[in-house]
Structure formats: structure tokens, C-alpha cells
Design a protein around this motif. Structure first.
Motif, PDB file in Angstrom:
ATOM      1  N   LEU A  16       0.891  -1.195  -0.035  1.00 40.39           N
ATOM      2  CA  LEU A  16       0.018   0.147   0.031  1.00 40.39           C
ATOM      3  C   LEU A  16       0.728   1.306   0.031  1.00 40.39           C
ATOM      4  CD1 LEU A  16      -2.730  -0.960   2.751  1.00 40.39           C
ATOM      5  CD2 LEU A  16      -3.115  -0.595   0.201  1.00 40.39           C
ATOM      6  N   GLU A  17       1.987   1.303   0.593  1.00 44.01           N
ATOM      7  CA  GLU A  17       2.819   2.566   0.991  1.00 44.01           C
ATOM      8  C   GLU A  17       3.654   2.771  -0.570  1.00 44.01           C
ATOM      9  OE1 GLU A  17       4.119   4.978   3.558  1.00 44.01           O
ATOM     10  OE2 GLU A  17       1.640   4.535   3.373  1.00 44.01           O
ATOM     11  N   LYS A  18       3.521   1.560  -1.443  1.00 46.66           N
ATOM     12  CA  LYS A  18       4.078   1.902  -2.666  1.00 46.66           C
ATOM     13  C   LYS A  18       3.050   2.282  -3.855  1.00 46.66           C
ATOM     14  CE  LYS A  18       8.002  -1.424  -1.875  1.00 46.66           C
ATOM     15  NZ  LYS A  18       8.383  -2.821  -2.089  1.00 46.66           N
ATOM     16  N   LEU A  19       1.905   2.618  -3.408  1.00 46.38           N
ATOM     17  CA  LEU A  19       0.854   3.362  -4.212  1.00 46.38           C
ATOM     18  C   LEU A  19       0.249   2.319  -5.234  1.00 46.38           C
ATOM     19  CD1 LEU A  19       1.523   7.149  -5.459  1.00 46.38           C
ATOM     20  CD2 LEU A  19      -0.460   5.939  -4.135  1.00 46.38           C
ATOM     21  N   ASP A  20      -0.201   1.088  -4.650  1.00 43.98           N
ATOM     22  CA  ASP A  20      -0.732   0.089  -5.418  1.00 43.98           C
ATOM     23  C   ASP A  20      -2.380   0.338  -5.483  1.00 43.98           C
ATOM     24  OD1 ASP A  20      -1.998  -2.293  -6.270  1.00 43.98           O
ATOM     25  OD2 ASP A  20      -0.533  -3.412  -5.219  1.00 43.98           O
ATOM     26  N   LYS A  23      -9.376  -2.442  -3.701  1.00 46.17           N
ATOM     27  CA  LYS A  23      -9.848  -3.815  -3.324  1.00 46.17           C
ATOM     28  C   LYS A  23     -10.098  -3.860  -1.912  1.00 46.17           C
ATOM     29  CE  LYS A  23      -8.116  -8.739  -2.969  1.00 46.17           C
ATOM     30  NZ  LYS A  23      -7.147  -9.603  -3.005  1.00 46.17           N
ATOM     31  N   LEU A  24      -9.276  -3.373  -0.956  1.00 47.97           N
ATOM     32  CA  LEU A  24      -9.316  -3.330   0.392  1.00 47.97           C
ATOM     33  C   LEU A  24     -10.494  -2.155   0.750  1.00 47.97           C
ATOM     34  CD1 LEU A  24      -5.826  -3.516   1.538  1.00 47.97           C
ATOM     35  CD2 LEU A  24      -7.615  -5.125   1.977  1.00 47.97           C
ATOM     36  N   MET A  25     -10.565  -1.168   0.068  1.00 52.43           N
ATOM     37  CA  MET A  25     -11.635  -0.442   0.286  1.00 52.43           C
ATOM     38  C   MET A  25     -12.929  -1.131   0.011  1.00 52.43           C
ATOM     39  SD  MET A  25     -10.270   3.472  -1.001  1.00 52.43           S
ATOM     40  CE  MET A  25     -11.639   4.318  -0.270  1.00 52.43           C
ATOM     41  N   ARG A  26     -13.243  -1.726  -0.948  1.00 56.74           N
ATOM     42  CA  ARG A  26     -14.434  -2.584  -0.940  1.00 56.74           C
ATOM     43  C   ARG A  26     -14.720  -3.555  -0.098  1.00 56.74           C
ATOM     44  NH1 ARG A  26     -13.564  -2.227  -7.755  1.00 56.74           N
ATOM     45  NH2 ARG A  26     -14.411  -0.241  -7.903  1.00 56.74           N
ATOM     46  N   LYS A  27     -13.515  -4.148   0.582  1.00 56.85           N
ATOM     47  CA  LYS A  27     -13.664  -5.136   1.559  1.00 56.85           C
ATOM     48  C   LYS A  27     -14.174  -4.371   2.708  1.00 56.85           C
ATOM     49  CE  LYS A  27     -12.251  -9.185   3.375  1.00 56.85           C
ATOM     50  NZ  LYS A  27     -10.975 -10.210   3.357  1.00 56.85           N
ATOM     51  N   ALA A  85      -7.427  10.973  -6.142  1.00 49.57           N
ATOM     52  CA  ALA A  85      -7.667  11.081  -7.604  1.00 49.57           C
ATOM     53  C   ALA A  85      -7.185   9.732  -8.539  1.00 49.57           C
ATOM     54  CB  ALA A  85      -6.828  12.189  -7.768  1.00 49.57           C
ATOM     55  N   GLY A  86      -6.092   9.256  -7.988  1.00 49.13           N
ATOM     56  CA  GLY A  86      -5.683   8.132  -8.960  1.00 49.13           C
ATOM     57  C   GLY A  86      -6.705   6.966  -9.150  1.00 49.13           C
ATOM     58  N   PHE A  87      -7.577   7.003  -8.296  1.00 49.09           N
ATOM     59  CA  PHE A  87      -8.642   5.652  -8.582  1.00 49.09           C
ATOM     60  C   PHE A  87     -10.151   6.201  -8.317  1.00 49.09           C
ATOM     61  CE2 PHE A  87      -6.095   5.600  -4.541  1.00 49.09           C
ATOM     62  CZ  PHE A  87      -7.104   5.587  -3.530  1.00 49.09           C
ATOM     63  N   ALA A  88     -10.257   7.526  -8.031  1.00 44.56           N
ATOM     64  CA  ALA A  88     -11.599   8.038  -7.785  1.00 44.56           C
ATOM     65  C   ALA A  88     -12.643   7.566  -8.837  1.00 44.56           C
ATOM     66  CB  ALA A  88     -11.626   9.583  -7.242  1.00 44.56           C
ATOM     67  N   ASP A  89     -13.863   7.520  -8.800  1.00 40.52           N
ATOM     68  CA  ASP A  89     -14.858   7.261  -9.950  1.00 40.52           C
ATOM     69  C   ASP A  89     -15.784   8.685  -9.869  1.00 40.52           C
ATOM     70  OD1 ASP A  89     -14.455   4.294 -10.439  1.00 40.52           O
ATOM     71  OD2 ASP A  89     -14.798   4.351  -8.258  1.00 40.52           O
ATOM     72  N   VAL A  90     -15.845   9.301  -8.698  1.00 38.60           N
ATOM     73  CA  VAL A  90     -16.670  10.359  -8.351  1.00 38.60           C
ATOM     74  C   VAL A  90     -15.924  11.490  -7.811  1.00 38.60           C
ATOM     75  CG1 VAL A  90     -18.704  11.398  -7.355  1.00 38.60           C
ATOM     76  CG2 VAL A  90     -18.718   8.961  -8.248  1.00 38.60           C
ATOM     77  N   PHE A  91     -16.122  12.887  -8.599  1.00 37.99           N
ATOM     78  CA  PHE A  91     -15.422  13.965  -7.831  1.00 37.99           C
ATOM     79  C   PHE A  91     -16.146  15.134  -7.604  1.00 37.99           C
ATOM     80  CE2 PHE A  91     -12.325  11.891 -10.908  1.00 37.99           C
ATOM     81  CZ  PHE A  91     -11.335  11.842 -10.179  1.00 37.99           C
ATOM     82  N   ILE A  92     -16.402  15.334  -6.336  1.00 39.78           N
ATOM     83  CA  ILE A  92     -16.968  16.541  -5.622  1.00 39.78           C
ATOM     84  C   ILE A  92     -16.076  17.953  -6.330  1.00 39.78           C
ATOM     85  CG2 ILE A  92     -18.332  17.918  -4.050  1.00 39.78           C
ATOM     86  CD1 ILE A  92     -19.208  15.062  -4.646  1.00 39.78           C
ATOM     87  N   VAL A  93     -16.664  18.542  -7.256  1.00 40.50           N
ATOM     88  CA  VAL A  93     -15.754  19.858  -7.985  1.00 40.50           C
ATOM     89  C   VAL A  93     -16.454  20.890  -7.675  1.00 40.50           C
ATOM     90  CG1 VAL A  93     -14.673  20.713 -10.196  1.00 40.50           C
ATOM     91  CG2 VAL A  93     -14.713  18.224  -9.531  1.00 40.50           C
ATOM     92  N   TYR A  94     -15.663  22.152  -7.242  1.00 36.89           N
ATOM     93  CA  TYR A  94     -16.079  23.427  -6.920  1.00 36.89           C
ATOM     94  C   TYR A  94     -15.699  24.421  -8.141  1.00 36.89           C
ATOM     95  CZ  TYR A  94     -17.431  21.921  -2.522  1.00 36.89           C
ATOM     96  OH  TYR A  94     -17.737  21.038  -1.326  1.00 36.89           O
TER      97      TYR A  94
END
Length: 593
Positions: free
Chosen positions: A55-59, A65-69, A186-195
Motif C-alpha cells: 500500500l505504501e508503494k501506491l498500489d 480492493k481493500l476499500m471494497r472489502k 484522484a488516482g482511482f476515484a470514480d466520482v469527484f466533488i468539484v467546485y
């Protein structure tokens, strides 16, 4: 925790005394809340920590996967209402989840940005259709969210954003252009709350999807800490965003941004609490294992002093955080998130505790910096080596004083918001300050204190008088120009922070004493006494500096004479109290209450 507490006016702690029965503490947890905490801790231990190096290597794939878990376990849905496939838990429960997640370092930040500033704008300000469309996926982790406010040229000055939105001629969509900076997830987000500013002037909020044409990302930032979290720029080039993706209303983006930041500041403090507890655990264990001069370094008084101060500040932070969770639960309790008025009601309820949220952020980030720094010192040379977790806690902690509004900005907001409320008649601050003037001219007799924490209760009351005296003098002297006197505002903020912290610890400890008696509460009593006496001395110094900035000559001498009356207190053997506190921490090798 079954009791429903009355709503409290935000900021009223500086002019009003509270009963310990009226606050929520970390010692009041229900069995269900304890189970939520255990589930979170087990997930971190079983699934996340073994993958820590990757995780620390930005995988990205592993993080998602872990967030979905985590989503499957309900850890992403605490703040999402049940009507939209969430758990709809109270703030105390979601606080426990955030605190336990903090052991996961950067991964905790990825989750925190998603469930907090990423998801909550839709929870509190989304239309029914937007909630139905996005919240179930955000609650499960099927979609990951990010929050996009900062720009290359606007950080603290959020309303100075350059990103624009222009309504199309046929009225079906907005065309967004601009660049957002330092976007977590940002690298893996699907939805952005943008101003962005509609027509270059009306600050507004949009739900932007990654798949929309014209959405792209800049490279990953190379950061000092939190290396396992994604931080990239979001670039918008003629992105066509459907009008139904406008969040709330045109021109109300500032209300969404600032209120979501309030909750973000609170949640940041929660993460700081969890990290501080871990740093104490690591440091106490190391101090028992490391021997020098033929004995463990934990036996040396100066190491014990460090552990005692680390533990004390963390106890106070925990008291502040759970008290604030209780305030927000009471404030948000009656809102129907299916109603058209939900956005306005949510904004008002969250804004009520803007002062307390800023206090949590400043105090929490600075407590963690102190604890992490002392943790490294206890580890000596090994604390500087990456193999030891305390090194990463130290590096990761530094960002907390910067994001969610720098501590300097928050220090200006704390008294500034209080004065604005007073001017609107929402708080009788000026009346209290004027009433105090007559009282201060009278001789304040010395007092004898006998019961546990009697003097500390008195000192909290005196601290409030000192704030009213110094703050009232500053308002009289500078009037509307007070906002330009940043040094005095910062000092007033620090007095307010110390008052809220002192009182939160005091009320929590009084509650513990009633529940389990003085003997079983000895550690809490010792920590409360140490913190209040040391914080009170700091308040005296801050008030002197404020008065010396405002007055001179005989007027200043009179003011300092009054201050001296208010700051009378007996000397306390804090060395002995800290030795007592340290003994418990060393014995348990963990954060100790």
C-alpha cells in the motif's frame, strides 16, 4: 449512550458552564459501538496491515480492493442514511471507525477522504435523485469519491478559485474548465466533488464522473508522508456535466465547501487521536525493551515524563473529540435527509459547531505532532529508521497542520466566528464581557479547595473570565479592525482551545468519578489536574501578551493587576503526578486512562 442530549449553542463554552452529565465521552460506549470498533480493528489487523508495504508503494488496485472489502463490512457506510443502503450510524460510532482505521496510516486517509469530504456533500446536500444514484455505490465501495476544492493558485483562499462552469445554450449541461490541486484519491476515484464558478462568479458545486470526456489527471505528487495515498491534480477541459449533477443550488458552493470542511476538520482530529494512541503504545513498549546503563530506559524519570505528557494530551484530545461528536449528533438528529429542506438544515446544523470543529483540528494535529515527536525521541536513533513505525507516524503527522485549512487559518476562524455570532445576537458574548467589568473591580478573595478537582473546576471558570476580559478589551480597542490584529486573534484562539480542552477533560473525569469512584479514576484525575494547571499557566501568558498589545502605561498596569487576581492558584506537584501517570503507561505498555 442511549441518552439523547440537548442541543448546545456552538461556542457557548466560553460563557457558560456545563454539567458533566450533559456531555458524551469515550467511556460511555454501548455494546454495539464496542463491536463496531472491534470489527474495524480486526479488519485492519487481518487484511490491511499485512499488505502495508504494498500500500505504501501506491498500489491502486490493492487500495481499491481493500476499500471494497471495508465496504462489505459496513465501514464505508456509517454516515450514509439507511434509505440509501447505508448504516445511518451516529457520529460517535463513525468516530470509532475512523479512530480504529488510523492504524492503517495512508490507507486510512484514502478511506477518510472517501467517506468524509468525498461522500458527505451528497449525503447532506444532494437531491433525492443524486442520493439514489450515488450513495449506494459510495457506501459499498463500488465507486470511490474525491473532493476537489484546492487549486494551484488558491489554497486557504478557497473562494479565489479560477475553475469555471458555463451553462450550455440548450440548458442541458454545464461546461467545466480548470485544474484542481492535491486531490486525495484522484488516482482511482470514480466520482469527484468539484467546485467551480458559474459564469466566473457564482461559486457552485458539481458531481463530476471520471468517465466524462475532458476529465484527466496530472502525475502523482512525491510527498513527505502519507505516501500510500494518491495525490494528483484533476484537470477539467470542456467537461460537459449534466445540469442534474449540480449539487444543491448555483451560488451555494461556499456553504457546502465550508460545512464539509468543518466535518473534515473534526474527522482529521479523530485520525490524529488514533495515531497518537498507537505512538504511545509503540513508545511505551520500546522504552521497556530498550536497556541503557543496565536497565530499561522506561525507568528513567525523563522518559517517564515524556510518556506521561504524551498520554495526558491524548486523554484530553479524546475528551474533546467525543464531546464534539455528541454535539453534532444532537444537532443533526432531527434532519430528514429525504426532505427538500435537508441541505439548508444540514448546513445550519453543521455550521453551528464550526468553532468546535476548528478547535478539534488545531488541537488534534498539534497533539499528534507533539506525541509523534516525543515518540521518535524515546526511540532514539531507531526512531529515525523506517523499519520502526514511529518514523512513519512522525512523517505522516506533518500534513495535518496544513490540510483541511491550515492551523493559522483555523486560529483566525475560531475567535472570528465567535465575534460574528455575538454581533448577530446569537451569543450574549458582549453582554457577558460587560457584566464582568464590574465584577473585576472587586477584590477576589482567596479560596480553599478540598474535594477532588474543586480547584480545577474553579480554574476553568477563571479561564473563561480571562478570555472575556482579554477578548472584550480587544473588541473595544480595535472594533471592526480586530480581524487585522492576527497575533491577538491567534492568542484568543489559543485561549479558547485551552478552555474547551480543559473543560472537556474535566467534565469527562467528573463523569468517570461519579461512575467508578476516585480510586479507579486516579489516572484520569492526575491527567486532568496536570493538563488544567499547565494550560492555565499558558492562558495567563497569552492574556498578558494580548493586554500588552492593546494597552500601555497605567491602564496596562491596572489590567495586569486584575489579571493577576484572576490567575491566583496553588502550586501543584506536577512532577509527582506525571510519575504516577507514567507508571500506568509503562506497566500497561499502552495508552492508559
Amino acid at each position: 449512550m442511549d441518552k439523547t442530549f440537548d442541543k448546545v449553542v456552538g461556542g457557548s463554552f466560553v460563557i457558560q458552564d456545563f454539567d458533566f452529565r450533559s456531555i458524551v465521552t469515550a467511556d460511555d460506549l454501548t455494546e454495539e459501538q464496542r463491536m463496531i470498533a472491534e470489527t474495524t480493528a480486526e479488519f485492519i489487523e487481518r487484511d490491511v496491515l499485512p499488505a502495508d508495504e504494498h500500500l505504501e508503494k501506491l498500489d491502486y488496485d490493492l487500495t481499491v480492493k481493500l476499500m471494497r472489502k471495508a465496504g462489505e463490512l459496513g465501514l464505508l457506510s456509517a454516515d450514509v442514511p439507511e434509505a440509501f443502503d447505508g448504516l445511518g450510524l451516529d457520529k460517535v460510532s463513525s468516530t470509532l471507525i475512523s479512530e480504529k482505521l488510523s492504524r492503517a496510516a495512508s490507507f486510512a486517509l484514502s478511506i477518510g477522504a472517501h467517506v468524509g469530504i468525498g461522500t458527505l456533500p451528497i449525503v447532506y446536500f444532494g437531491s433525492l435523485e443524486q442520493k439514489r444514484k450515488y450513495l449506494p455505490d459510495l457506501a459499498s465501495g463500488a465507486r470511490i469519491a474525491a473532493y476537489c476544492l484546492t487549486e494551484p493558485s488558491s489554497g486557504s483562499d478557497a473562494l479565489g478559485a479560477k475553475a469555471t462552469a458555463k451553462l450550455s445554450e440548450d440548458g442541458t449541461h454545464y461546461v467545466l474548465n480548470g485544474t484542481k490541486q492535491f486531490i486525495t484519491n484522484a488516482g482511482f476515484a470514480d466520482v469527484f466533488i468539484v467546485y467551480a464558478k458559474v459564469d466566473g462568479q457564482h461559486f457552485s458545486t458539481f458531481i463530476v464522473e471520471r468517465t466524462m470526456e475532458g476529465v484527466s489527471l496530472g502525475p502523482e505528487e512525491k510527498k513527505m508522508g502519507i505516501k500510500g495515498s494518491s495525490t494528483r491534480p484533476l484537470i477539467l477541459e470542456d467537461v460537459q456535466v449534466p445540469v442534474e449533477n449540480l449539487l444543491w443550488e448555483v451560488g451555494k458552493g461556499h456553504l457546502i465547501a465550508f460545512n464539509i470542511l468543518n466535518i473534515g476538520r473534526y474527522k482529521l482530529a479523530v485520525g490524529c487521536l488514533g495515531a497518537a494512541k498507537e505512538a504511545i503504545d509503540l513508545s511505551a513498549k520500546y522504552a521497556n525493551e530498550r536497556t541503557q546503563f543496565g536497565k530499561p530506559i522506561s525507568s528513567f524519570p525523563l522518559i517517564g515524563k515524556k510518556l506521561a505528557e504524551m498520554n495526558t494530551k491524548t486523554y484530553v484530545l479524546e475528551s474533546v473529540i467525543y464531546r464534539t461528536a455528541g454535539l453534532m449528533d444532537a444537532g443533526l438528529a432531527d434532519i430528514d435527509h429525504n426532505s427538500p429542506e435537508a441541505g439548508g438544515l444540514s448546513a445550519k446544523a453543521i455550521a453551528e459547531y464550526a468553532i468546535e470543529c476548528s478547535i478539534n483540528k488545531v488541537f488534534g494535529s498539534e497533539v499528534l505532532d507533539f506525541v509523534a515527536d516525543e515518540g521518535v525521541q524515546i526511540h532514539g536513533g531507531y526512531g529515525f529508521i523506517q523499519e520502526y513505525k514511529v518514523e512513519r507516524i512522525y512523517r505522516d503527522s506533518r500534513i495535518n497542520r496544513i490540510f483541511e485549512g491550515t492551523n493559522e487559518i483555523n486560529r483566525l476562524l475560531i475567535p472570528g466566528t465567535l465575534v460574528k455570532r455575538a454581533m448577530k445576537g446569537e451569543l450574549p458574548l458582549l453582554q457577558k464581557a460587560q457584566a464582568l467589568q464590574g465584577e473585576l473591580l472587586q477584590l477576589i478573595p482567596g479560596q480553599v479547595f478540598e474535594g477532588a478537582l474543586e480547584e480545577e473546576t474553579h480554574l476553568v471558570g477563571m479561564a473563561k473570565k480571562i478570555f472575556l476580559m482579554a477578548g472584550g478589551t480587544a473588541v473595544q480597542k480595535f472594533g471592526p479592525k480586530l480581524e487585522q490584529e492576527q497575533e491577538s486573534l491567534s492568542n484568543l484562539a489559543d485561549i479558547m482551545i485551552q478552555i474547551f480542552a480543559m473543560e472537556s477533560a474535566l467534565l469527562r473525569t467528573q463523569k468517570l468519578v461519579e461512575k467508578q469512584g476516585e480510586d479507579k479514576s486516579a489516572q484520569a484525575i492526575a491527567m486532568t489536574r496536570v493538563f488544567i494547571h499547565e494550560a492555565f499557566a499558558e492562558i495567563e501568558g497569552l492574556a498578558k501578551e494580548i493586554l500588552s498589545t492593546i494597552e500601555a502605561g497605567d491602564t496596562l498596569r491596572t489590567q495586569l493587576s486584575v489579571l493577576k487576581k484572576l490567575t491566583r492558584r496553588s502550586a501543584v506537584n506536577t512532577v509527582q503526578l506525571k510519575r504516577q501517570i507514567a507508571a500506568r503507561v509503562i506497566q500497561s505498555e499502552s495508552y492508559s486512562v
